[in-house]
Design a protein around this motif. Structure first.
Motif, PDB file in Angstrom:
ATOM      1  N   CYS A 222      59.260  77.613  52.708  1.00 30.10           N
ATOM      2  CA  CYS A 222      59.098  78.127  54.077  1.00 30.10           C
ATOM      3  C   CYS A 222      60.369  78.726  54.673  1.00 30.10           C
ATOM      4  O   CYS A 222      60.291  79.468  55.657  1.00 30.10           O
ATOM      5  N   GLU A 226      60.056  82.410  52.461  1.00 27.11           N
ATOM      6  CA  GLU A 226      59.409  83.146  53.563  1.00 27.11           C
ATOM      7  C   GLU A 226      60.400  83.852  54.468  1.00 27.11           C
ATOM      8  O   GLU A 226      60.178  84.993  54.877  1.00 27.11           O
ATOM      9  N   MET A 227      61.488  83.192  54.799  1.00 26.78           N
ATOM     10  CA  MET A 227      62.399  83.717  55.809  1.00 26.78           C
ATOM     11  C   MET A 227      63.609  84.449  55.250  1.00 26.78           C
ATOM     12  O   MET A 227      64.299  85.156  55.985  1.00 26.78           O
ATOM     13  N   TRP A 229      63.421  85.668  51.636  1.00 25.76           N
ATOM     14  CA  TRP A 229      62.938  86.418  50.477  1.00 25.76           C
ATOM     15  C   TRP A 229      63.739  86.095  49.217  1.00 25.76           C
ATOM     16  O   TRP A 229      64.024  86.958  48.390  1.00 25.76           O
ATOM     17  N   THR A 327      63.640  85.407  61.370  1.00 25.14           N
ATOM     18  CA  THR A 327      62.354  85.851  61.927  1.00 25.14           C
ATOM     19  C   THR A 327      61.790  87.085  61.227  1.00 25.14           C
ATOM     20  O   THR A 327      60.664  87.498  61.516  1.00 25.14           O
ATOM     21  N   THR A 328      62.551  87.668  60.309  1.00 25.08           N
ATOM     22  CA  THR A 328      62.101  88.897  59.634  1.00 25.08           C
ATOM     23  C   THR A 328      61.085  88.569  58.550  1.00 25.08           C
ATOM     24  O   THR A 328      61.327  87.719  57.697  1.00 25.08           O
ATOM     25  N   ARG A 329      59.946  89.244  58.604  1.00 19.31           N
ATOM     26  CA  ARG A 329      58.902  89.073  57.593  1.00 19.31           C
ATOM     27  C   ARG A 329      58.517  90.442  57.036  1.00 19.31           C
ATOM     28  O   ARG A 329      58.630  91.460  57.711  1.00 19.31           O
ATOM     29  N   ARG A 330      58.004  90.460  55.819  1.00 16.32           N
ATOM     30  CA  ARG A 330      57.517  91.693  55.215  1.00 16.32           C
ATOM     31  C   ARG A 330      56.020  91.868  55.429  1.00 16.32           C
ATOM     32  O   ARG A 330      55.540  92.925  55.803  1.00 16.32           O
ATOM     33  N   TYR A 331      55.262  90.789  55.154  1.00 20.29           N
ATOM     34  CA  TYR A 331      53.812  90.926  55.054  1.00 20.29           C
ATOM     35  C   TYR A 331      53.025  90.091  56.058  1.00 20.29           C
ATOM     36  O   TYR A 331      51.813  90.261  56.177  1.00 20.29           O
ATOM     37  N   TYR A 332      53.681  89.184  56.765  1.00 20.44           N
ATOM     38  CA  TYR A 332      52.957  88.210  57.585  1.00 20.44           C
ATOM     39  C   TYR A 332      51.961  88.879  58.521  1.00 20.44           C
ATOM     40  O   TYR A 332      50.809  88.463  58.629  1.00 20.44           O
TER      41      TYR A 332
END
Length: 337
Positions: A222, A226-227, A229, A327-332
């Motif tokens: 997580c 997730e946060m 990569w 807080t940066t996401r690619r696909y969420y």
């Protein structure tokens, strides 16, 4: 401390513990009404964070407790879920689709639901039979969820006559937020060094045992995946020598969490072996953290809380060094629910 608000941290963790007596009353009432099993039903990391509480109940009593993947339980069902069940659903946002579906499924089966959320007006909080709200966010939710689920477990065990030290334990826990803050402060230089050491790694093996294993899985999946990569391989210390050891070689980063509890020898076995094959070893050891006023027995209940609180400091430095906000996401936002 980098990117950290001490007062906010204290407020959130104290808020989590402020529900202790209310949780005790709710758990006691549900037990008196005939509850004969308990389900922890969460999605993703929030669900995983319930693991130490579920294991504590199972190891200290014969009361049936189930730690289930919420989405899978809704898909395949469970003959044990029914009017006799207490269901605990953690969801930080209170809007997680899998959590909402699990709550609806539990109600259809006649179960009573306790929700743990950060938003009292969220769908999960509103629909639950009993809800406990703590204004946490991603950077403070691990400790908050860990502490609330621990109180649920201890309250049930106390009601079952399997944990007589409930009052003494919760009294000690009231001082924990301030102690965690001091642990964070003292660990800040180490956290900064760990972040500098691992900032360029694209892969980590992460391991631990007991409650610390839960945080190993959570941090790898997580936070780092997730946060940040970053690819990780979380593996329980007792399974490390049944396959994953073959992936370790010179230059491979292994992050090891050692709890101050009965599972510690499992982590120490991995620690003894690692130097023979790699020098990229990071160890977080809760035995190093001073908690004045906290007994050894109570400290053995919270290694996951301690590891989580210092890893938050590592993450705060890592996101700056890697120029990759947590807080940066690619696909969420593109997920098709």
């Amino acid at each position: 401390m980098l990117n950290f608000d001490p007062e906010r941290f204290l407020r959130i963790q104290n808020e989590a513990l402020s529900h202790t007596r209310s949780i005790q009353r709710v758990v006691g009432s549900l037990f008196d009404d005939g509850a004969s099993n308990l389900f922890f039903l969460g999605a993703g990391g929030a669900g995983k964070l319930m693991e130490p509480a579920a294991q504590l109940i199972a190891r200290l009593s014969d009361f049936p407790v189930y730690l289930e993947n919420a989405a899978e339980l809704v898909a395949v069902g469970s003959s044990n879920l029914g009017p006799q069940s207490i269901v605990v659903i953690p969801s930080l946002s209170g809007t997680t689709p899998e959590a909402i579906a699990a709550l609806e499924h539990a109600h259809q089966r006649g179960a009573r639901v306790i929700s743990l959320t950060a938003h009292a007006d969220s769908p999960v909080a509103v629909a639950a039979d009993h809800t406990f709200t703590v204004s946490a966010a991603d950077d403070t939710s691990s400790e908050s969820f860990y502490l609330q689920s621990l109180v649920i477990a201890l309250a049930l065990l106390n009601r079952l006559g399997r944990y007589d030290a409930f009052d003494s334990t919760v009294s000690q826990l009231q001082s924990l937020p301030a102690l965690l803050l001091e642990v964070k402060r003292s660990y800040e230089p180490t956290a900064a060094e760990i972040a500098r050491s691992i900032q360029h790694d694209e892969y980590h093996i992460i391991t631990g045992a007991g409650p610390a294993w839960t945080e190993a899985w959570y941090y790898g999946t997580c936070i780092l995946e997730e946060m940040q990569w970053i690819r990780t391989r979380p593996i329980h210390a007792s399974d490390f020598f049944h396959g994953t050891l073959e992936l370790v070689e010179s230059g491979v980063s292994v992050i090891l969490f050692k709890g101050d509890d009965a599972s510690r020898p499992l982590a120490e076995r991995v620690e003894r072996w690692l130097p023979s094959v790699t020098d990229r070893i990071t160890v977080v050891d809760t035995a190093e953290f001073a908690l004045p006023g906290i007994s050894a027995d109570v400290k053995s209940l919270i290694p996951h809380v301690l590891v989580a609180t210092v890893l938050e400091r590592v993450s705060a430095h890592l996101e700056v060094l890697r120029d990759h906000p947590l807080t940066t996401r690619r696909y969420y936002r593109r997920l098709d629910y």
